[in-house]
Design a protein around this motif. Structure first.
Motif, short mmCIF file in Angstrom:
data_model
loop_
_atom_site.label_atom_id
_atom_site.label_comp_id
_atom_site.label_asym_id
_atom_site.label_seq_id
_atom_site.Cartn_x
_atom_site.Cartn_y
_atom_site.Cartn_z
N MET A 1 4.26 -38.80 -29.46
CA MET A 1 5.48 -38.76 -30.24
C MET A 1 5.23 -37.98 -31.54
O MET A 1 4.14 -38.00 -32.08
N GLN A 2 6.28 -37.35 -32.01
CA GLN A 2 6.25 -36.56 -33.23
C GLN A 2 7.20 -37.17 -34.26
O GLN A 2 8.07 -37.97 -33.92
N ILE A 3 7.11 -36.73 -35.51
CA ILE A 3 8.04 -37.16 -36.56
C ILE A 3 9.32 -36.37 -36.41
O ILE A 3 9.31 -35.15 -36.27
N ASP A 4 10.46 -37.07 -36.45
CA ASP A 4 11.76 -36.42 -36.28
C ASP A 4 12.12 -35.59 -37.52
O ASP A 4 11.69 -35.87 -38.63
N THR A 15 9.14 -44.58 -40.07
CA THR A 15 9.39 -43.15 -39.89
C THR A 15 9.91 -42.92 -38.47
O THR A 15 9.30 -43.37 -37.50
N ALA A 16 11.03 -42.23 -38.35
CA ALA A 16 11.67 -42.02 -37.05
C ALA A 16 10.86 -41.03 -36.21
O ALA A 16 10.54 -39.93 -36.66
N PRO A 17 10.55 -41.44 -34.97
CA PRO A 17 9.84 -40.53 -34.06
C PRO A 17 10.83 -39.72 -33.22
O PRO A 17 12.02 -39.99 -33.20
N THR A 18 10.30 -38.74 -32.54
CA THR A 18 11.09 -37.95 -31.61
C THR A 18 10.21 -37.56 -30.43
O THR A 18 8.98 -37.65 -30.50
N THR A 19 10.82 -37.10 -29.35
CA THR A 19 10.07 -36.67 -28.18
C THR A 19 9.47 -35.28 -28.42
O THR A 19 9.88 -34.57 -29.34
N ILE A 24 10.13 -29.66 -30.48
CA ILE A 24 10.14 -28.20 -30.36
C ILE A 24 11.48 -27.64 -30.83
O ILE A 24 11.54 -26.64 -31.55
N GLN A 25 12.59 -28.30 -30.47
CA GLN A 25 13.90 -27.85 -30.96
C GLN A 25 13.98 -27.97 -32.48
O GLN A 25 14.56 -27.10 -33.15
N ASP A 26 13.39 -29.02 -33.04
CA ASP A 26 13.36 -29.17 -34.50
C ASP A 26 12.59 -28.02 -35.14
O ASP A 26 13.00 -27.48 -36.17
N LEU A 27 11.48 -27.64 -34.53
CA LEU A 27 10.68 -26.54 -35.06
C LEU A 27 11.45 -25.22 -35.00
O LEU A 27 11.40 -24.41 -35.93
N ILE A 28 12.16 -24.99 -33.90
CA ILE A 28 12.97 -23.77 -33.76
C ILE A 28 14.00 -23.74 -34.88
O ILE A 28 14.20 -22.71 -35.55
N GLU A 29 14.67 -24.86 -35.11
CA GLU A 29 15.69 -24.94 -36.17
C GLU A 29 15.09 -24.62 -37.54
O GLU A 29 15.68 -23.91 -38.34
#
Length: 120
Positions: A1-4, A15-19, A24-29
């Motif tokens: 899991m990653q940090i959202d 701290t909210a996690p994300t898949t 990857i979509q967060d990084l693109i943004e």
């Protein structure tokens, strides 16, 4: 899991996690909407796409913007994704970006869409 992203707390106060895929979509943004010079320790990070919201529309500007976005994604996320296509549309004061990519770790094809207004 990653940090959202954006950073926030979950319902338990942690701290909210994300898949991995959402990460990857967060990084693109972050690459798309961060302007170069905005990050102190990474002054060349981002592509400054938000500056294009009020730029005049023309086929040449659209093509240049698509190459700019694709180049920035390949530079900063090339080890995570293979960018297949980028579509950038500007309508009034809203910028819409569609990125089609393949996740390198599992070969899965994804499409991510992002939108930002002039005041964002």
């Amino acid at each position: 899991m990653q940090i959202d992203y954006p950073f926030h707390f979950d319902s338990r106060g942690r701290t909210a996690p994300t898949t991995d895929d959402d990460h990857i979509q967060d990084l693109i943004e972050q690459v798309l909407f961060t302007s170069p010079g905005e990050r102190v320790n990474r002054p060349t990070f981002g592509c400054g796409l938000i500056q294009q919201v009020f730029a005049p529309n023309s086929p040449e500007i659209a093509a240049t913007t698509q190459f700019l976005v694709q180049g920035a994604l390949q530079q900063w996320l090339g080890d995570l994704i293979a960018v297949e296509a980028v579509q950038v549309e500007s309508e009034d004061s809203t910028l819409r970006v569609t990125v089609q990519y393949t996740v390198r770790r599992n070969g899965q094809r994804q499409i991510a869409q992002f939108a930002r207004g002039g005041g964002a």
